[in-house]
Design a protein around this motif. Structure first.
Motif, PDB file in Angstrom:
ATOM      1  N   HIS A  31      31.709  13.344 -10.852  1.00 47.73           N
ATOM      2  CA  HIS A  31      32.061  12.569 -12.042  1.00 47.73           C
ATOM      3  C   HIS A  31      31.667  13.313 -13.315  1.00 47.73           C
ATOM      4  O   HIS A  31      32.452  13.393 -14.273  1.00 47.73           O
ATOM      5  N   VAL A  32      30.461  13.853 -13.329  1.00 52.13           N
ATOM      6  CA  VAL A  32      30.009  14.583 -14.522  1.00 52.13           C
ATOM      7  C   VAL A  32      30.850  15.839 -14.748  1.00 52.13           C
ATOM      8  O   VAL A  32      31.201  16.186 -15.880  1.00 52.13           O
ATOM      9  N   LEU A  33      31.201  16.515 -13.661  1.00 51.72           N
ATOM     10  CA  LEU A  33      31.981  17.755 -13.767  1.00 51.72           C
ATOM     11  C   LEU A  33      33.468  17.503 -13.999  1.00 51.72           C
ATOM     12  O   LEU A  33      34.208  18.433 -14.314  1.00 51.72           O
ATOM     13  N   GLY A  34      33.892  16.250 -13.811  1.00 52.02           N
ATOM     14  CA  GLY A  34      35.302  15.935 -14.025  1.00 52.02           C
ATOM     15  C   GLY A  34      36.206  16.454 -12.933  1.00 52.02           C
ATOM     16  O   GLY A  34      37.366  16.783 -13.180  1.00 52.02           O
ATOM     17  N   VAL A  35      35.688  16.511 -11.700  1.00 54.74           N
ATOM     18  CA  VAL A  35      36.475  16.986 -10.563  1.00 54.74           C
ATOM     19  C   VAL A  35      36.520  15.890  -9.507  1.00 54.74           C
ATOM     20  O   VAL A  35      35.734  14.943  -9.530  1.00 54.74           O
ATOM     21  N   GLU A  36      37.456  16.016  -8.551  1.00 57.24           N
ATOM     22  CA  GLU A  36      37.611  14.989  -7.530  1.00 57.24           C
ATOM     23  C   GLU A  36      36.442  14.970  -6.562  1.00 57.24           C
ATOM     24  O   GLU A  36      35.978  13.910  -6.151  1.00 57.24           O
ATOM     25  N   ARG A  37      35.965  16.153  -6.175  1.00 57.89           N
ATOM     26  CA  ARG A  37      34.822  16.220  -5.264  1.00 57.89           C
ATOM     27  C   ARG A  37      34.056  17.514  -5.496  1.00 57.89           C
ATOM     28  O   ARG A  37      34.583  18.466  -6.084  1.00 57.89           O
ATOM     29  N   VAL A  38      32.834  17.534  -5.012  1.00 61.49           N
ATOM     30  CA  VAL A  38      31.971  18.710  -5.164  1.00 61.49           C
ATOM     31  C   VAL A  38      31.628  19.249  -3.781  1.00 61.49           C
ATOM     32  O   VAL A  38      31.159  18.510  -2.914  1.00 61.49           O
ATOM     33  N   GLU A  39      31.883  20.524  -3.574  1.00 63.19           N
ATOM     34  CA  GLU A  39      31.448  21.234  -2.370  1.00 63.19           C
ATOM     35  C   GLU A  39      30.359  22.206  -2.804  1.00 63.19           C
ATOM     36  O   GLU A  39      30.650  23.241  -3.410  1.00 63.19           O
ATOM     37  N   PRO A  40      29.103  21.885  -2.542  1.00 60.98           N
ATOM     38  CA  PRO A  40      27.999  22.681  -3.091  1.00 60.98           C
ATOM     39  C   PRO A  40      28.099  24.170  -2.792  1.00 60.98           C
ATOM     40  O   PRO A  40      27.783  24.998  -3.655  1.00 60.98           O
ATOM     41  N   ALA A  41      28.547  24.548  -1.600  1.00 59.68           N
ATOM     42  CA  ALA A  41      28.601  25.969  -1.241  1.00 59.68           C
ATOM     43  C   ALA A  41      29.653  26.719  -2.035  1.00 59.68           C
ATOM     44  O   ALA A  41      29.575  27.942  -2.171  1.00 59.68           O
ATOM     45  N   LEU A  42      30.635  26.002  -2.563  1.00 58.65           N
ATOM     46  CA  LEU A  42      31.744  26.658  -3.266  1.00 58.65           C
ATOM     47  C   LEU A  42      31.719  26.421  -4.763  1.00 58.65           C
ATOM     48  O   LEU A  42      32.460  27.077  -5.497  1.00 58.65           O
ATOM     49  N   ALA A  43      30.896  25.479  -5.214  1.00 53.81           N
ATOM     50  CA  ALA A  43      30.923  25.095  -6.617  1.00 53.81           C
ATOM     51  C   ALA A  43      30.349  26.188  -7.515  1.00 53.81           C
ATOM     52  O   ALA A  43      29.339  26.811  -7.177  1.00 53.81           O
ATOM     53  N   PRO A  44      30.988  26.438  -8.651  1.00 54.35           N
ATOM     54  CA  PRO A  44      30.441  27.403  -9.597  1.00 54.35           C
ATOM     55  C   PRO A  44      29.190  26.847 -10.280  1.00 54.35           C
ATOM     56  O   PRO A  44      28.918  25.646 -10.205  1.00 54.35           O
ATOM     57  N   THR A  45      28.449  27.700 -10.921  1.00 51.71           N
ATOM     58  CA  THR A  45      27.273  27.253 -11.664  1.00 51.71           C
ATOM     59  C   THR A  45      27.719  26.361 -12.814  1.00 51.71           C
ATOM     60  O   THR A  45      28.534  26.770 -13.640  1.00 51.71           O
ATOM     61  N   PRO A  46      27.226  25.129 -12.871  1.00 54.35           N
ATOM     62  CA  PRO A  46      27.657  24.225 -13.943  1.00 54.35           C
ATOM     63  C   PRO A  46      27.008  24.604 -15.267  1.00 54.35           C
ATOM     64  O   PRO A  46      25.994  25.316 -15.292  1.00 54.35           O
ATOM     65  N   PRO A  47      27.573  24.131 -16.364  1.00 56.00           N
ATOM     66  CA  PRO A  47      26.949  24.400 -17.667  1.00 56.00           C
ATOM     67  C   PRO A  47      25.603  23.703 -17.773  1.00 56.00           C
ATOM     68  O   PRO A  47      25.333  22.727 -17.059  1.00 56.00           O
ATOM     69  N   ALA A  48      24.768  24.193 -18.663  1.00 55.57           N
ATOM     70  CA  ALA A  48      23.433  23.605 -18.824  1.00 55.57           C
ATOM     71  C   ALA A  48      23.511  22.134 -19.185  1.00 55.57           C
ATOM     72  O   ALA A  48      22.624  21.344 -18.809  1.00 55.57           O
ATOM     73  N   SER A  49      24.567  21.721 -19.868  1.00 54.02           N
ATOM     74  CA  SER A  49      24.704  20.323 -20.279  1.00 54.02           C
ATOM     75  C   SER A  49      24.886  19.387 -19.088  1.00 54.02           C
ATOM     76  O   SER A  49      24.655  18.178 -19.201  1.00 54.02           O
TER      77      SER A  49
END
Length: 315
Positions: free
Chosen positions: A53-71
């Motif tokens: 929800h915070v990233l604005g994506v449908e789902r998060v796959e931790p092993a594939l997710a890019p480094t999120p912004p500090a915010s």
């Protein structure tokens, strides 16, 4: 967007996520741990849902997710803190999945549950059967809440004429909003679903009446804080010592609305099967009265057909 959490409200005296870290997987692990410690039964799922929800994506796959912004981290921390306080996930993210739909959800309106998808399936199946027989199915959803059942039928059975009713002005507004969002032309009536004056123009011509009414007895206060503290009482407690006052009224209203051979589907608690079968049978207006289980094998709905002369296609 919600800001960083207040130190005084932090679980275990600290933030679920250290805003100084930029490791999403570590943040998810810590969030899941804290959610589990707070009694959230789906801790890992909810941690990922909040991150998505915070990233604005449908789902998060931790092993594939890019480094999120500090915010990301302070915002994620705030949302995890809210979920640790047992605020419903659906209220935090503002939506809930239901069959093929994503419905807007907000406080003051009952959150749709997965078990109700089985109730909707019976209505969808009957509407499809009538469509295949060359009929235009007329379907009424009594006590519509977010509009979940009505909109499932309307979107899954093109051509079905669906009307929804709810006593809550907030629910009516939300169903209308959800109908616009999914492109469904579903009229939504603000009124008491048990009142004979509501939808009186449809009496005797409806093919399917489906309902998830309030049915909790007054002494069976839900244990889950998400339900007890956040779902509206109007949508929870069915009235009377057994909680079936409103469901009985819904059944009586359905008896007037349905054409001969029309289908009735009403959700109930898993311990109310016998009571609901009795309520339907006592009217003398229905036949083929039975209890149907949900996907977990629990008795969750009464199903019956309106008495009368009718052919194989329900006419």
């Amino acid at each position: 967007m919600t800001g960083p959490v207040d130190e005084g409200s932090r679980v275990d005296g600290r933030s679920p996520v250290d805003p100084g870290r930029r490791d999403l997987r570590a943040a998810l692990r810590e969030a899941a741990r804290l959610l589990a410690a707070a009694g959230v039964p789906s801790a890992e799922h909810d941690a990922r849902a909040l991150a998505a929800h915070v990233l604005g994506v449908e789902r998060v796959e931790p092993a594939l997710a890019p480094t999120p912004p500090a915010s990301f981290f302070p915002v994620f921390a705030a949302l995890v803190e809210r979920r640790c306080a047992r605020e419903p996930l659906q209220h935090i993210v503002g939506s809930a999945p239901f069959r093929y739909l994503t419905l807007a959800v907000r406080p003051g309106v009952f959150v749709p549950r997965p078990e109700t998808e089985t109730v909707a399936q019976l209505a969808v199946d009957e509407a499809r059967r009538l469509t295949a027989a060359g009929r235009t199915p007329v379907v009424v959803d009594l006590c519509c809440g977010t509009g979940a059942i009505a909109l499932a039928v309307a979107t899954e059975v093109p051509g079905a004429v669906v009307t929804a009713v709810d006593a809550s002005a907030e629910a009516v507004a939300l169903t209308r909003e959800n109908a616009r969002a999914c492109g469904a032309a579903v009229p939504v009536v603000h009124g008491d679903a048990t009142d004979p004056r509501v939808l009186a123009d449809l009496d005797g011509i409806v093919d399917v009446v489906v309902s998830n009414p309030p049915y909790i007895p007054p002494d069976a206060v839900p244990l889950d804080p998400e339900v007890r503290d956040h779902d509206p009482a109007l949508a929870l407690y069915g009235g009377g010592p057994d909680g079936l006052e409103v469901p009985r009224g819904v059944v009586a209203r359905a008896a007037a609305l349905l054409r001969a051979g029309g289908l009735l589907v009403v959700e109930h608690a898993d311990v109310q099967g016998a009571g609901m079968r009795d309520a339907v049978a006592r009217l003398g207006a229905f036949e083929q009265v039975s209890t149907v289980s949900d996907l977990t094998g629990r008795d969750r709905m009464v199903v019956a057909r309106r008495v009368g002369d009718h052919g194989a296609d329900g006419t």
